[in-house]
Design an enzyme around this catalytic site. Structure first.
Site, short mmCIF file in Angstrom:
data_model
loop_
_atom_site.label_atom_id
_atom_site.label_comp_id
_atom_site.label_asym_id
_atom_site.label_seq_id
_atom_site.Cartn_x
_atom_site.Cartn_y
_atom_site.Cartn_z
N ARG B 216 -10.01 3.37 6.66
CA ARG B 216 -8.98 3.54 5.64
C ARG B 216 -8.50 4.98 5.68
NH1 ARG B 216 -8.52 -1.17 5.57
NH2 ARG B 216 -8.61 -2.63 3.82
N GLU B 245 0.39 4.59 3.80
CA GLU B 245 0.91 3.85 4.94
C GLU B 245 2.26 3.25 4.56
OE1 GLU B 245 -1.99 0.96 6.16
OE2 GLU B 245 -3.46 2.49 6.62
N HIS B 264 -1.67 0.17 11.64
CA HIS B 264 -2.66 -0.68 10.96
C HIS B 264 -2.67 -2.09 11.58
CE1 HIS B 264 -5.04 -1.06 6.96
NE2 HIS B 264 -5.54 -1.86 7.89
#
Lengths: 303, 303
Positions: B216, B245, B264
């Protein structure tokens, strides 16, 4: 025991001097030496007297030495086939994973999640064919297995390759292309392997296939590869070698988004003599003991 | 045996319908169900009656569900921790190898052999620390071992991690940074792991270190990371996650040549329910048999 006189030419590399001296060898001039360790190109290769019993070359692929009319059959010649296998296998895995995981795309298209998310593929669960499963193949197979891939190794003899799930002979390539997801080229450049990847073999591969070449450029018909990549016949190509090297700046492969080209660095020259040193030491030990040498060149096969 | 009624919300994914039916479950409305499989976000999470005995979430990291005041202690909650471990481990290996073998540089600098040859590093012979060695670490460790790396696994308990050469407790991180070549972050986002990578820990790493983050974004202090990368304190960073993000288009990380950012996609959403399906089926089998469920959430630890 008398020290074996070893000529190290055309320059004295520190790693190799240490390797030679560690085995009880001594650095000598070319006129007195029994062994020549040649770390230059074929261009300025010296005339050899019969007192040179063994020539050790530092490259794994020595087709340029054959092109220059070397080696001869008046002494033993060794190349470095297999000595850099770990390094090259690692680069092959890096190239394959970079393509499958779309790292090349991510580098140039910032956070283009929609495109990349749907294009990422997994190595685990896929089948990878290693064509030319010598030292590089033997290093690569267990890496691929650990990544959850199934491995088909292809070699001349069909002999077992540790870590491979299946071995095929080079003479049985026809059925290979439809039986694999991806292909890694690790075979020497010979007349038989020239343009092994061509329009026909590309068409037989699945459209999600990646081709990785860590061997030599001429194994691939680059014009056919370009067309296959541009037309979506296969998914991508990751090349550490091209034909010629470097590719021309206007080579259309540079413009394709599904091509990765690294500049022949699977075995980086900057670390080459360091990686070569322990193998040279082992071969010098064998030479002194009268044992068979590693990586002896077979002149009639040109590798 | 009566079929277990399972609600699959907020939409009926084909892979998960098949998984539920394969275990003798039946798709039911939320009012009749004993189990809720929730494949949406926390935002539109429904009010639950006490007849829902178990909520199965499809994400591995569920901090956004905790932020929304879920889960509660009136039923069992499971996440998907470890279910995508292979996929994420593979992406972590791809990122680390891409950085070490300079594939990001090769993509943008055509055949810049001088620069790339001297910058390529090998994974084999190096030491890699995996911080947060749960399912991802257990999948990654044998991959790294097969690549010839030494593996230090770091986890909360110090319990053995198969394939790791050494295990350290999360409480003993201080000595870690000088003992490793590279770091892979695979720990959950908690108050304890926030900015685990900061100016101090970056300074303790060797200058050839690559950091890979597949966990993360908040585990990394990105401002400190930028300075370390720009100043050559470490060699590079390969990030599948950022904070926030996506990163802003003017985030200075985008401009650095020694940064790889993938959007991601370590566990691509396009394949997510397909990968989740067999694990859901196994948990439904366990639920029906009264066995302990996999990936049960521990509310007091927030993961």
């Amino acid at each position: 025991m008398t020290a074996i006189p070893v000529a190290l030419e055309p320059y004295r590399d520190e790693h190799l001097v240490a390797a030679i001296e560690s085995t009880g060898g001594e650095i000598a001039g070319l006129d007195e030496a029994r062994v020549l360790v040649w770390i230059g190109t074929p261009d300025d290769f010296p005339e050899l007297g019969d007192h040179i019993e063994w020539v050790a070359l530092k490259s794994a692929g020595i087709e340029d030495f054959f092109d220059a009319g070397l080696p001869d059959d008046r002494r033993i010649w060794t190349n470095a086939s297999g000595f850099y296998a770990e390094n090259v296998a690692e680069h092959a895995l890096a190239l394959l994973l970079a393509g499958l995981r779309q790292i090349n795309t991510a580098v140039v298209r910032h956070w283009d999640k929609e495109r990349i998310d749907t294009s990422v593929r997994s190595l685990h669960g896929s089948t990878v064919a290693i064509v030319g499963a010598g030292g590089i193949g033997a290093s690569l197979a267990p890496r691929l297995k650990a990544c959850g891939a199934r491995v088909i190794a292809v070699n001349r003899s069909g002999r077992d390759v540790p870590g491979a799930d299946e071995v095929r002979r080079a003479s049985e390539l026809d059925g290979l292309w439809g039986a694999t997801d991806h292909v890694v080229l690790a075979a020497p450049a010979t007349a038989e392997t020239r343009h092994l990847i061509n329009a026909e073999t590309l068409a037989a591969l699945p459209d999600h296939a990646w081709i990785v070449n860590v061997a030599r450029g001429p194994l691939v018909d680059e014009a056919a590869l370009y067309r296959a990549l541009a037309d979506g016949v296969i998914a991508g190509a990751a090349l550490d070698v091209t034909d010629p090297e470097p590719p021309a700046e206007d080579n259309p492969l540079w413009s394709l988004p599904n091509v990765i080209i690294t500049p022949h660095v699977a075995n980086p020259a900057s670390g080459l003599t360091r990686e070569f040193a322990p193998w040279l030491a082992e071969n010098l030990r064998r030479f002194a003991a009268g044992e068979d040498l590693l990586a002896r060149v077979t002149p009639d096969r040109n590798y």
